[in-house]
Scaffold this motif. Structure first.
Motif, PDB file in Angstrom:
ATOM      1  N   UNK A 102       0.876  -1.188   0.000  1.00  0.00           N
ATOM      2  CA  UNK A 102       0.000   0.000   0.000  1.00  0.00           C
ATOM      3  C   UNK A 102       0.905   1.229   0.000  1.00  0.00           C
ATOM      4  N   UNK A 103       0.461   2.255  -0.734  1.00  0.00           N
ATOM      5  CA  UNK A 103       1.293   3.461  -0.807  1.00  0.00           C
ATOM      6  C   UNK A 103       0.635   4.576  -0.024  1.00  0.00           C
ATOM      7  N   UNK A 104       1.344   5.725   0.044  1.00  0.00           N
ATOM      8  CA  UNK A 104       0.726   6.923   0.616  1.00  0.00           C
ATOM      9  C   UNK A 104       0.337   7.875  -0.513  1.00  0.00           C
ATOM     10  N   UNK A 105       0.248   7.310  -1.738  1.00  0.00           N
ATOM     11  CA  UNK A 105      -0.027   8.146  -2.911  1.00  0.00           C
ATOM     12  C   UNK A 105      -1.498   8.073  -3.313  1.00  0.00           C
ATOM     13  N   UNK A 106      -1.964   9.186  -3.877  1.00  0.00           N
ATOM     14  CA  UNK A 106      -3.326   9.243  -4.405  1.00  0.00           C
ATOM     15  C   UNK A 106      -3.291   8.894  -5.890  1.00  0.00           C
ATOM     16  N   UNK A 107      -4.306   8.193  -6.354  1.00  0.00           N
ATOM     17  CA  UNK A 107      -4.352   7.782  -7.758  1.00  0.00           C
ATOM     18  C   UNK A 107      -4.248   8.994  -8.695  1.00  0.00           C
ATOM     19  N   UNK A 219      -7.265  -0.113   9.805  1.00  0.00           N
ATOM     20  CA  UNK A 219      -6.192  -0.900  10.438  1.00  0.00           C
ATOM     21  C   UNK A 219      -5.248  -1.502   9.383  1.00  0.00           C
ATOM     22  N   UNK A 220      -5.788  -1.818   8.196  1.00  0.00           N
ATOM     23  CA  UNK A 220      -4.932  -2.342   7.118  1.00  0.00           C
ATOM     24  C   UNK A 220      -4.212  -1.195   6.382  1.00  0.00           C
ATOM     25  N   UNK A 221      -4.545   0.046   6.734  1.00  0.00           N
ATOM     26  CA  UNK A 221      -3.894   1.209   6.103  1.00  0.00           C
ATOM     27  C   UNK A 221      -4.423   1.509   4.721  1.00  0.00           C
ATOM     28  N   UNK A 222      -5.699   1.190   4.474  1.00  0.00           N
ATOM     29  CA  UNK A 222      -6.281   1.399   3.144  1.00  0.00           C
ATOM     30  C   UNK A 222      -7.263   2.572   3.154  1.00  0.00           C
ATOM     31  N   UNK A 223      -7.258   3.363   2.085  1.00  0.00           N
ATOM     32  CA  UNK A 223      -8.237   4.444   1.961  1.00  0.00           C
ATOM     33  C   UNK A 223      -8.631   4.610   0.487  1.00  0.00           C
ATOM     34  N   UNK A 224      -9.802   5.183   0.276  1.00  0.00           N
ATOM     35  CA  UNK A 224     -10.335   5.339  -1.090  1.00  0.00           C
ATOM     36  C   UNK A 224      -9.417   6.259  -1.909  1.00  0.00           C
ATOM     37  N   UNK A 225      -9.176   5.874  -3.162  1.00  0.00           N
ATOM     38  CA  UNK A 225      -8.338   6.688  -4.045  1.00  0.00           C
ATOM     39  C   UNK A 225      -6.850   6.384  -3.918  1.00  0.00           C
ATOM     40  N   UNK A 226      -6.498   5.515  -2.987  1.00  0.00           N
ATOM     41  CA  UNK A 226      -5.087   5.185  -2.723  1.00  0.00           C
ATOM     42  C   UNK A 226      -4.501   4.298  -3.830  1.00  0.00           C
ATOM     43  N   UNK A 227      -3.212   4.422  -4.041  1.00  0.00           N
ATOM     44  CA  UNK A 227      -2.494   3.534  -4.961  1.00  0.00           C
ATOM     45  C   UNK A 227      -1.961   2.323  -4.185  1.00  0.00           C
ATOM     46  N   UNK A 228      -2.228   1.139  -4.735  1.00  0.00           N
ATOM     47  CA  UNK A 228      -1.640  -0.084  -4.177  1.00  0.00           C
ATOM     48  C   UNK A 228      -0.915  -0.813  -5.316  1.00  0.00           C
ATOM     49  N   UNK A 229      -0.011  -1.707  -4.940  1.00  0.00           N
ATOM     50  CA  UNK A 229       0.683  -2.528  -5.939  1.00  0.00           C
ATOM     51  C   UNK A 229       0.530  -3.992  -5.534  1.00  0.00           C
ATOM     52  N   UNK A 230       0.033  -4.779  -6.477  1.00  0.00           N
ATOM     53  CA  UNK A 230      -0.160  -6.211  -6.193  1.00  0.00           C
ATOM     54  C   UNK A 230       0.847  -7.014  -7.015  1.00  0.00           C
TER      55      UNK A 230
END
Ligand SMILES: Nc1nc2c(ncn2[C@@H]2O[C@H](COP(=O)(O)O)[C@@H](O)[C@H]2O)c(=O)[nH]1
Ligand SMILES: [Mn+2]
Ligand SMILES: [Mn+2]
Length: 474
Positions: A102-107, A219-230
């Motif tokens: 999970x990143x701290x970046x916005x899409x 708690x998983x550190x996820x928020x709407x609009x966030x960038x994740x890498x799978x």
């Protein structure tokens, strides 16, 4: 004999469906997904039910489809005393698995750079059939990866110590025995450490599109609009060769120990025999190699992100194995027992009562990572204790194929698939256009329907939906 619907999303394959079944089978599907389960998959569930020492049920998750001996999406647990271990219950790509950063970046900040970022990732992470790595591992490093997996990778400078808290088994499973890994497996595995592979393996930049459970998401550190890498990959040629070599040995063991199997692909050995111990020791080597592999790939991904978004944080949310056999404690008829749980195309989905979940997720359950396809949504779920009662703590591992690779090649071209993805705003890179055709989103079941089943059964609860922005395929 027919299979019988016994509850919403549960179908039973009764004892007697085929001779020799020791336990019933269970297929966890909705009525709509039931239509997509081929008769061969039901037969495989029944075949697995004939194996010695099987406990509870021979199970298939909602993404199940035909596999080698056991179905993909299959779960089966065997008693330590009187049970067996079978490579068919693990799969050729030992510890194929999924990791989510999970990143701290916005899409909105990443989207304008998506093509540049994807090109850089495609360059940084070697992919494709038989691809070899940037790593050039020595023989000694290969052995260390077999013995210590991600822990070794961290020592070599890939990732950080705290990453290990967020890997199943802390990224290093005990019991590795490199003496049971053959020369050919070492030869295939050494140059491939730090490579993605081909086909269904991928590295995907995603956007969090929907949060279903705000409390767990936080708690998983996820928020709407966030960038994740799978990242989805496994043990490459090393695991494949280990499986092949030990299948040979276990085919002979079936005769030696007089095990009656309905399909020769169910080759196995009784637990406690040298053949079973040797396979387990080699399988753990491949599992650890796969954790090291995903760790190295994640490190190079972080480097690329840091180049374009200096100081960006890509934190490991979790890393799950979905092709593995593990010794776990479970309650059987009210008593705790050590079982060999085979998950082949199935994800562990432990709930809050299990001590194996990361301390950071205490009281919640483990993250369950379910990829969709390069054109459809993937999901983050959270394991629930009900899974311990129903599935030995397991859930699905993806959407599951509904169309063979050859059929896909007849139906689609890579060019068409790429154009359709681009129209949907999804950038894609691949080493071969044919691979894109084989992996078209239409070859998979609808990911949302598959995830609904495990959510509705209470095995794992939906947390977030992730959509692809850019995919690097093998
Ligand atoms: N998000 C993406 N998911 C994908 C992609 N290609 C395949 N898949 C999904 O992964 C599972 C894994 O299956 P396995 O049996 O090969 O381990 C598969 O069922 C699909 O649902 C992709 O490019 N992106
Ligand atoms: Mn794989
Ligand atoms: Mn996989």
């Amino acid at each position: 004999m027919e299979i019988e619907k016994i509850d919403d999303n549960i179908y039973e394959v009764p004892i007697g469906y085929r001779p020799g079944m020791r336990v019933p089978g269970r297929i966890f599907v909705s009525a709509a997904l039931r239509e997509m389960v081929e008769p061969g998959t039901v037969d495989q569930v029944a075949n697995v039910a004939t194996l010695p020492g099987i406990v509870g049920h021979s199970m298939a998750m909602p993404d199940a489809h035909l596999g080698y001996g056991f179905p993909i999406g299959g779960v089966a647990a065997f008693k330590e005393q009187g049970g067996i271990i079978s490579p068919g219950g693990v799969g050729f790509d030992i510890n194929c698995g999924v990791r989510l950063l999970r990143s701290d970046l916005q899409a909105r900040d990443v989207q304008p750079l998506i093509n540049t970022l994807l090109d850089a990732l495609f360059q940084a992470v070697p992919s494709g059939l038989g691809s070899t790595g940037r790593l050039h591992a020595t023989d000694r490093q290969l052995t260390e990866s077999f013995l210590r997996g991600a822990e070794w990778a961290v020592e070599e400078g890939y990732g950080v110590e705290s990453d290990l808290d967020f890997c199943e088994e802390n990224g290093s499973m005990p019991g590795a025995d490199p003496s049971q890994v053959g020369v050919k497996a070492r030869k295939r595995g050494r140059p491939q450490l730090g490579t993605l592979g081909s086909g269904n393996h991928f590295l995907e930049i995603q956007r969090v599109e929907e949060i279903y459970n705000p409390e767990i998401a936080k708690r998983f550190g996820l928020f709407k609009g966030q960038i994740t890498v799978m990242i989805h990959c496994g043990s490459r040629g090393a695991g494949h060769q280990i499986c092949t070599d030990h299948l040979d040995v276990l085919s002979k063991a079936v005769r030696k120990y007089n095990i009656d199997i309905p399909d020769k692909q169910l080759a196995c050995a009784p637990l406690g025999t040298p053949e079973a111990d040797h396979y387990f020791g080699a399988m753990v080597c491949a599992a650890n190699y796969a954790w090291a592999n995903r760790h190295i790939i994640a490190h190079w991904t972080r480097e690329v992100f840091d180049r374009y978004f200096p100081g960006s944080q890509l934190q490991l949310l979790y890393d799950v194995a979905h092709n593995v056999a593990k010794i776990e404690e479970h309650r059987v008829e009210g008593k705790k027992e050590r079982l060999y749980v085979h998950r082949k195309g199935a994800t562990r989905a432990f709930g809050p009562s299990r001590t194996e979940i990361p301390a950071a997720y205490e009281g919640l359950g483990q993250p369950v990572l379910i990829p969709g396809s390069m054109g459809t949504a993937s999901y983050v779920l959270c394991g629930q204790d009900k899974a311990l009662d129903l599935t030995f703590g397991s859930a699905c591992h993806g959407s599951g194929r509904v169309m063979s690779r050859s059929q896909a090649l007849r139906q689609f071209t890579g060019k068409e698939v790429k154009a359709a993805l681009n129209r949907d705003g999804i950038a894609v890179r691949s080493t071969s256009p044919g691979m894109l055709a084989e992996e078209a989103p239409q070859v998979y079941k609808p990911s949302g329907d598959v995830v609904d089943v495990v959510h509705n059964l209470g095995i794992a609860t939906r947390v977030a939906r992730l959509v692809p922005l850019g995919v690097s395929k093998g």
